[in-house]
Design an enzyme around this catalytic site. Structure first.
Site, PDB file in Angstrom:
ATOM      1  N   ASP A  98      39.050  39.652  31.274  1.00  9.40           N
ATOM      2  CA  ASP A  98      38.523  39.505  32.631  1.00  9.40           C
ATOM      3  C   ASP A  98      37.010  39.727  32.666  1.00  9.40           C
ATOM      4  O   ASP A  98      36.483  40.379  33.560  1.00  9.40           O
ATOM      5  CB  ASP A  98      39.219  40.464  33.607  1.00  9.40           C
ATOM      6  CG  ASP A  98      38.995  40.061  35.062  1.00  9.40           C
ATOM      7  OD1 ASP A  98      38.575  38.913  35.304  1.00  9.40           O
ATOM      8  OD2 ASP A  98      39.218  40.903  35.957  1.00  9.40           O
TER       9      ASP A  98
ATOM     10  N   SER B  20      33.840  44.138  42.363  1.00  7.58           N
ATOM     11  CA  SER B  20      34.235  43.586  41.069  1.00  7.58           C
ATOM     12  C   SER B  20      33.031  42.989  40.346  1.00  7.58           C
ATOM     13  O   SER B  20      32.280  42.196  40.917  1.00  7.58           O
ATOM     14  CB  SER B  20      35.300  42.511  41.257  1.00  7.58           C
ATOM     15  OG  SER B  20      36.508  43.056  41.713  1.00  7.58           O
TER      16      SER B  20
ATOM     17  N   HIS C 280      37.468  36.846  37.126  1.00  2.65           N
ATOM     18  CA  HIS C 280      38.112  36.465  38.382  1.00  2.65           C
ATOM     19  C   HIS C 280      37.117  36.289  39.522  1.00  2.65           C
ATOM     20  O   HIS C 280      37.457  35.717  40.555  1.00  2.65           O
ATOM     21  CB  HIS C 280      39.204  37.478  38.764  1.00  2.65           C
ATOM     22  CG  HIS C 280      38.688  38.787  39.272  1.00  2.65           C
ATOM     23  ND1 HIS C 280      38.577  39.919  38.483  1.00  2.65           N
ATOM     24  CD2 HIS C 280      38.267  39.169  40.497  1.00  2.65           C
ATOM     25  CE1 HIS C 280      38.125  40.919  39.196  1.00  2.65           C
ATOM     26  NE2 HIS C 280      37.919  40.495  40.428  1.00  2.65           N
TER      27      HIS C 280
END
Length: 397
Positions: free
Chosen positions: A170, A244, A140
């Site tokens: 992911d 992230s 993402h």
């Protein structure tokens, strides 16, 4: 009369004074109740029982703060140079003016309405995992990007190529071409235990590389709805937007997870962060580098969890297995003869206790493998053989 009582007054007063003195000095002589020890002895003699031994209590080990490290600077110095900032950007086109969405104004311009381009950018982190320049990050973070730039801790910057992405876990793998890259040491996420010290390294909110500390709060977290394949490490080390794709390391500076998501009601860290275990990330890395995609087993069916009520309606003694809700046309399940409404109890002899665990087990099966299935249909138990296929990309399902 007075003459006879007068000689008795002094002996009576003397006796009262002596009694008061004795009562103060020796109260036990005048107590009507027995001492506790005498009562206990009396009861024990009456029941002919031995006194119970004192319980053996477990003594606490003396606590010493000197037994743990005073600083984690050594671990951070090992790992931090391998954690990079990932800047992704993409160009989007939008109409020149909001009025252009009105059909009345659109008729004057037709298909050649004035548009303008706008650059959208996002910020994340990544981890250099090899000397060749492979970088692990989240899908993402770089999804839909037209351009990806990576900035190292030593000040170097470069553009990155996308080797492959896996939306279902992911994860994504990038490649940068620089010399003398500081690759991180990979740990073993199977050895991670609740209570271990964990350090999160990333670029939260774009403020620059930041290190936060916590402990491992849980392992094997799933049913979160974050991705198709979930086996997260939970930590209370602060993870914020921009973290992230960054590194979750242990106290020795080894990578144990890729920071992925947070549970938050405000958008900021609330002490519940999730990281993809490094063992899974290593498998995805190898698949993406070698094949450009992740090869997973696939049965071509959709299932739903079975409840106690549904189990009773299917004639099962307990809520076990899963219900086949649909089968993909021309998929492995349809070719094997499975139907919606079948209850799938076991795959390759392994009972199905949790749909997500079963999904992960199927993904580990090599496409082309023949598997026996235990199925209940209309109250009858059947044995059906199925040939596992390769799970297609999400866009083709």
């Amino acid at each position: 009369m007075r003459r006879y009582l007068k000689p008795l007054i002094w002996p009576i007063l003397s006796g009262i004074l002596v009694a008061v003195l004795l009562l103060n000095l020796f109260p036990q002589w005048f107590s009507s109740s027995q001492p506790v020890t005498q009562v206990v002895d009396y009861i024990q003699r009456e029941t002919n029982s031995e006194p119970r031994p004192a319980p053996e209590l477990r003594e606490a080990v003396p606590f010493s703060r000197s037994s743990g490290p005073v600083s984690y600077a050594t671990a951070v110095n090992k790992a931090a140079p391998a954690v990079v900032n990932v800047y992704s950007s993409r160009v989007v086109e939008r109409e020149q003016h909001p009025l252009m969405s009105d059909p009345f104004f659109r008729q004057f311009f037709g298909e050649e309405m004035p548009r303008r381009q706008r650059m959208l950018s996002s910020l994340g982190s990544g981890v250099i995992v090899s000397d060749e320049g492979y970088v692990l990050t989240n899908h993402h973070v770089i999804s839909g990007a037209d351009q990806i730039q990576v900035a190292l801790r030593d000040g170097r910057e470069t553009f990155a190529d996308v080797i492959g992405t896996d939306p279902e876990s992911d994860l994504a793998v990038l490649k940068i071409n620089l010399d003398s890259l500081p690759a991180i040491a990979l740990g073993d996420s199977e050895s991670v235990a609740v209570g271990d010290v964990s350090l999160a390294i990333g670029n939260p909110f774009g403020v620059g590389q930041t290190v936060t500390m916590g402990i491992i709060s849980a392992t094997g977290r799933n049913h979160l709805g974050l991705s198709a394949y979930e086996d997260f490490i939970q930590t209370d080390a602060a993870i914020n937007p921009g973290n992230s794709g960054g590194a979750l390391i242990n106290a020795n500076g080894a990578l144990v997870g890729i920071n992925t998501a947070i549970f938050s009601r405000s958008g900021g860290s609330q002490g519940i962060g999730f990281a993809i275990p490094v063992n899974l990330a290593r498998e995805i890395l190898d698949e993406l580098v070698q094949h450009g995609r992740v090869v997973r087993g696939w049965l071509g069916l959709e299932v739903q969890e079975i409840t106690s009520g549904l189990a009773a309606s299917f004639g099962l003694n307990a809520a076990q297995g899963v219900i086949v809700s649909s089968v993909v046309q021309n998929g492995p399940a349809q070719q094997a003869g499975l139907r919606p409404g079948d209850v799938l109890l076991a795959i390759d002899g392994k009972p199905i206790l949790d749909p997500r665990v079963a999904m992960a087990d199927i993904a580990d099966i090599e496409p082309g493998t023949r598997l026996p299935l235990k199925v209940v249909r209309n109250g009858d138990t059947l044995e059906i053989e199925i040939v596992a296929g390769e799970r297609p990309p999400p866009s083709q399902r």
